[in-house]
Design a protein around this motif. Structure first.
Motif, PDB file in Angstrom:
ATOM      1  N   ARG A 534       0.641  -1.132  -0.046  1.00 48.08           N
ATOM      2  CA  ARG A 534       0.013   0.043   0.100  1.00 48.08           C
ATOM      3  C   ARG A 534       1.032   1.214   0.065  1.00 48.08           C
ATOM      4  N   GLU A 535       0.716   2.011  -0.919  1.00 46.63           N
ATOM      5  CA  GLU A 535       1.275   3.495  -0.950  1.00 46.63           C
ATOM      6  C   GLU A 535       0.323   4.382  -0.968  1.00 46.63           C
ATOM      7  N   GLY A 536       0.123   5.044   0.042  1.00 53.18           N
ATOM      8  CA  GLY A 536      -1.025   6.143   0.607  1.00 53.18           C
ATOM      9  C   GLY A 536      -2.420   5.406   0.189  1.00 53.18           C
ATOM     10  N   ARG A 537      -3.023   5.878  -0.703  1.00 49.81           N
ATOM     11  CA  ARG A 537      -4.526   5.080  -0.933  1.00 49.81           C
ATOM     12  C   ARG A 537      -4.366   4.162  -2.091  1.00 49.81           C
ATOM     13  N   ARG A 538      -3.172   3.853  -2.704  1.00 50.04           N
ATOM     14  CA  ARG A 538      -3.083   2.971  -3.700  1.00 50.04           C
ATOM     15  C   ARG A 538      -2.234   1.508  -3.350  1.00 50.04           C
ATOM     16  N   HIS A 539      -2.610   0.629  -3.970  1.00 49.73           N
ATOM     17  CA  HIS A 539      -2.056  -0.634  -3.833  1.00 49.73           C
ATOM     18  C   HIS A 539      -1.123  -0.870  -5.071  1.00 49.73           C
ATOM     19  N   VAL A 540       0.091  -1.201  -5.054  1.00 53.81           N
ATOM     20  CA  VAL A 540       0.850  -1.359  -6.137  1.00 53.81           C
ATOM     21  C   VAL A 540       1.787  -2.450  -5.914  1.00 53.81           C
ATOM     22  N   GLU A 541       2.411  -2.960  -6.931  1.00 56.21           N
ATOM     23  CA  GLU A 541       3.177  -4.036  -7.056  1.00 56.21           C
ATOM     24  C   GLU A 541       4.637  -3.643  -6.782  1.00 56.21           C
ATOM     25  N   ARG A 542       5.345  -4.450  -5.799  1.00 55.66           N
ATOM     26  CA  ARG A 542       6.960  -3.955  -5.624  1.00 55.66           C
ATOM     27  C   ARG A 542       7.651  -5.229  -5.531  1.00 55.66           C
ATOM     28  N   THR A 543       8.714  -4.983  -5.988  1.00 58.88           N
ATOM     29  CA  THR A 543       9.886  -6.083  -5.706  1.00 58.88           C
ATOM     30  C   THR A 543      10.391  -6.267  -4.534  1.00 58.88           C
ATOM     31  N   GLN A 544      10.576  -7.321  -3.668  1.00 61.40           N
ATOM     32  CA  GLN A 544      10.957  -7.491  -2.483  1.00 61.40           C
ATOM     33  C   GLN A 544      12.039  -8.737  -2.412  1.00 61.40           C
ATOM     34  N   PHE A 545      13.021  -8.676  -1.512  1.00 62.28           N
ATOM     35  CA  PHE A 545      14.014  -9.683  -1.528  1.00 62.28           C
ATOM     36  C   PHE A 545      13.673 -10.635  -0.134  1.00 62.28           C
ATOM     37  N   GLU A 546      13.378 -11.674  -0.149  1.00 68.46           N
ATOM     38  CA  GLU A 546      12.822 -12.457   0.793  1.00 68.46           C
ATOM     39  C   GLU A 546      14.010 -13.346   1.270  1.00 68.46           C
ATOM     40  N   LEU A 547      14.575 -13.483   2.343  1.00 67.18           N
ATOM     41  CA  LEU A 547      15.661 -14.265   3.080  1.00 67.18           C
ATOM     42  C   LEU A 547      15.145 -15.618   3.582  1.00 67.18           C
ATOM     43  N   HIS A 548      15.543 -16.703   2.958  1.00 70.38           N
ATOM     44  CA  HIS A 548      15.279 -17.940   3.396  1.00 70.38           C
ATOM     45  C   HIS A 548      16.356 -18.683   3.917  1.00 70.38           C
ATOM     46  N   ILE A 549      16.138 -19.396   5.116  1.00 66.65           N
ATOM     47  CA  ILE A 549      17.115 -20.140   5.982  1.00 66.65           C
ATOM     48  C   ILE A 549      16.631 -21.330   6.110  1.00 66.65           C
ATOM     49  N   VAL A 550      17.448 -22.450   5.638  1.00 72.26           N
ATOM     50  CA  VAL A 550      17.003 -23.906   5.710  1.00 72.26           C
ATOM     51  C   VAL A 550      17.958 -24.624   6.329  1.00 72.26           C
ATOM     52  N   ARG A 551      17.540 -25.249   7.740  1.00 76.31           N
ATOM     53  CA  ARG A 551      18.207 -25.952   8.389  1.00 76.31           C
ATOM     54  C   ARG A 551      17.662 -27.555   8.239  1.00 76.31           C
ATOM     55  N   SER A 552      18.735 -28.325   8.912  1.00 80.62           N
ATOM     56  CA  SER A 552      18.277 -29.699   8.832  1.00 80.62           C
ATOM     57  C   SER A 552      18.531 -30.352  10.512  1.00 80.62           C
ATOM     58  N   THR A 553      17.684 -31.544  10.581  1.00 78.51           N
ATOM     59  CA  THR A 553      17.643 -32.039  11.881  1.00 78.51           C
ATOM     60  C   THR A 553      18.702 -33.165  11.745  1.00 78.51           C
ATOM     61  N   ASP A 554      18.847 -33.794  13.168  1.00 78.35           N
ATOM     62  CA  ASP A 554      19.918 -34.805  13.179  1.00 78.35           C
ATOM     63  C   ASP A 554      19.432 -35.976  12.262  1.00 78.35           C
TER      64      ASP A 554
END
Length: 644
Positions: A534-554
């Motif tokens: 949301r930008e003001g009263r408008r909804h716009v498409e924006r690029t974002q960087f999502e950080l993913h973290i993958v762990r492993s169990t025993d």
């Protein structure tokens, strides 16, 4: 951009009264330089000095000095940064390495307070950080300019397309006129031969004949003048119609322009002035906060801080910190070092809020300036239209006057022609009837021939003009293709930077994790996604960087985690790899030869050594501040500085 001839040269740094340094000289060889020593040995002050002489504002004058100076010599080139205190205010001068240090501050000067490292640690907006130094507004402006140029070329090509069908018709008209002219010339030649034949029989009446010929010549001239006046009237009428149409179009455009009251102009100017003052206030506050933060960092460094290391077996932060107090340099009481550190973090957070407020004010300023510029463009266009309408009104009046004059001349000539024709009729007799008819016919043929030749000249001129314009068509198509390619490159430039940044981070993160060998940490990667915001009263498409973290169990199962659950060591490594991606994407290595590292105590010594070896491949001079026990893990061949 860094001069390629400087690559491979050593660097010499001379510092006086900066940070905690009284005076020192340090020489750097290309490659890795280790600033090894305990706290309170001015290692951080030396790094700030390097930053200062390369153009950064993240440095301060020594508290008890009125003047300071940093000089950097690389090869035959010399760069200087000066500090002068006047009435409590410190001003900077000199000629630093960079005019704009933004790229270097973000991606090359990786001290503890580095914004990129801290943004990763607190899950901030990574995409905004990568794209901040990119002048996207300038790119958009250039795109608009190129689009206007291409549109203009399209209009010219459309005009040429409209001209092409006219060419065959004009060539047919030229052929017809040439044929008609040839026929008229033959008819005139025949008539003149008949006149010559009759002239032999009327020698005795030559005087009467000359009088008739004089009247006939005069009649021909007046008929030609009458025809020219009629043509002039037609041209003036066409011009008048064109001017009237243009007048209507301009009046419609002026009526369609929005009103911009002068009061609103003044309100915009006042608001812009207010925002500028607000921005300046924020900048002063940021400067003051930076001075306070750096002073306290230096004081804390001199007081001695406790470094914590990761357990080599588990990779987690040690659970126990050495209980250490420091003497408060403001009130003299003993306080926990952790309290001072927390206060510094709060000050850094406030400074970041102020910086974000500055960017917000800059954005609002940009919008208001654009709005004011739009108002001015409308006002200028309205004034331009009014001037043009005034000119058109004057020209219309002039055309109407000329038409009236030409019509009056036409009436006078018509009357004179009637009089001449009557005189000629009285001079005619049965004896000269044939020759008089022939002379009239010859006069008419000459007049028609002149008109045909004039029409042919007009057609030939039109054909030449169209053919000349069509020769430009190939060049226009080439220009249009070049503009289209430029537009394509500009429109994809932002996407390319984003995609390359993600690719660089993911590639280097995978390699570094493999080198450092963190247990149960399978993968850390960035995904580039589109989100509706949301930008003001408008909804716009924006690029974002999502950080993913993958762990492993025993048991070998994998699951996705968050950065909040990473150890301090893992967060620091992630932040450093992110800054390395920005360093490579924006080619910061071509702008400044130095990369600086500090505050690596959260990472164990062996991993610090591996990480430095990895990063060293990408910087001409890599300068790292380390504790002696961490420095021991690095190759002994690396240059070491222990006395600052």
């Amino acid at each position: 951009m860094m001069d390629p001839e400087l690559l491979g040269d050593s660097a010499k740094l001379e510092v006086r009264n900066v940070g905690g340094i009284d005076e020192t000289t340090v020489e750097f060889a290309p490659g890795i330089t280790i600033l090894a020593g305990r706290n309170a040995t001015n290692r951080t002050s030396l790094l700030h000095s390097i930053m200062a002489v390369t153009g950064s504002d993240d440095a301060s004058l020594k508290a008890d000095a009125d003047e300071g100076r940093v000089e950097l010599t690389v090869g035959d080139e010399r760069y200087v940064r000066t500090f002068t205190r006047t009435n409590g205010t410190v001003t900077t001068g000199g000629e630093p390495f960079l005019d704009d240090p933004e790229f270097a501050d973000l991606f090359a000067f990786l001290l503890e307070s580095n914004e990129a490292r801290r943004t990763v640690a607190r899950s901030g907006d990574l995409r905004e950080l990568i794209m901040r130094p990119v002048d996207t507004e300038a790119i958009r402006t250039e795109i608009q300019q190129l689009e206007r140029e291409r549109s203009q070329i399209d209009d010219e090509l459309d005009e040429l397309d409209e001209l092409k069908p006219k060419l065959p018709k004009l060539e047919q008209e030229r052929t017809r006129l040439e044929s008609d002219i040839e026929e008229k010339r033959e008819e005139l030649a025949t008539t003149e031969a008949d006149i010559e034949a009759l002239d032999a029989d009327v020698d005795e009446t030559r005087e009467e004949k000359r009088e008739l010929e004089s009247r006939l010549d005069e009649l021909r001239e007046k008929r030609s003048s009458l025809e020219q006046i009629r043509s002039d009237i037609d041209l003036q009428q066409e011009s008048l119609e064109s001017l009237t149409a243009e007048q209507r179009e301009l009046e419609a455009e002026r009526d369609g322009l929005p009103d911009a009251p002068m009061g609103e102009h003044h309100e915009l100017d006042d608001e812009i002035s207010r925002l500028r003052e607000r921005k300046e206030q924020f900048e002063r506050e940021v400067s003051d906060l930076q001075a306070v933060i750096q002073f306290n960092e230096e004081q804390l460094d001199e007081s001695g801080s406790v470094a914590t290391h990761l357990d080599d077996d588990t990779g987690s932060v040690t659970d126990t910190l050495v209980d250490q107090t420091v003497v408060c340099w403001t009130c003299g009481s003993s306080v926990k070092q952790e309290q001072v550190t927390d206060t510094l973090d709060q000050l850094r957070a406030i400074r970041q809020e102020k910086l974000e407020a500055i960017r917000s004010v800059e954005s609002e300023l940009s919008q208001l300036k654009e709005k004011r510029e739009t108002y001015r463009e409308h006002q200028n266009r309205r004034e331009s239209i009014d001037r043009k309408l005034s000119d058109i009104a004057d020209e219309i009046e002039d055309r109407e006057t000329q038409i009236e004059r030409l019509r009056s001349q036409r009436e006078e000539l018509s009357a004179e022609i009637e009089t001449l024709e009557a005189e000629i009729e009285t001079l005619e007799s049965d004896d000269f009837g044939d020759i008089l008819d022939l002379h009239k016919e010859a006069n008419q043929l000459e007049f028609e021939l002149g008109r045909l030749e004039s029409d042919l000249d007009d057609v030939v001129d039109q054909i030449s003009s169209i053919e000349e314009q069509l020769t430009e068509e190939s060049q226009l198509h080439t220009q249009r293709e070049e503009l289209t390619e430029e537009l394509r490159n500009l429109r994809t430039r932002i996407d390319q930077i984003e995609a390359t940044a993600v690719e660089q981070f993911n590639e280097h993160m995978a390699t570094v994790l493999d080198i450092l060998g963190y247990e149960n940490l399978e993968r850390i990667w960035i995904e580039r996604v589109e989100r509706t915001v949301r930008e003001g009263r408008r909804h716009v498409e924006r690029t974002q960087f999502e950080l993913h973290i993958v762990r492993s169990t025993d048991t070998g199962a994998t699951f996705e985690d968050t950065i909040d659950h990473l150890s301090e060591s893992e967060r620091e490594v992630t932040g450093l790899v992110f800054t390395l991606a920005g360093y490579l994407v924006h080619e910061v290595y071509e702008m400044v030869p130095f990369m600086l590292l500090d505050s690596l105590e959260a990472i164990d010594s062996a991993r610090i050594a591996d990480l430095i070896d990895y990063i060293a491949d990408y910087a001409e001079f890599l300068v790292v501040a380390l504790l002696p026990e961490d420095a021991q893990a690095l190759d002994e061949t690396y240059t070491r500085v222990t006395d600052i």
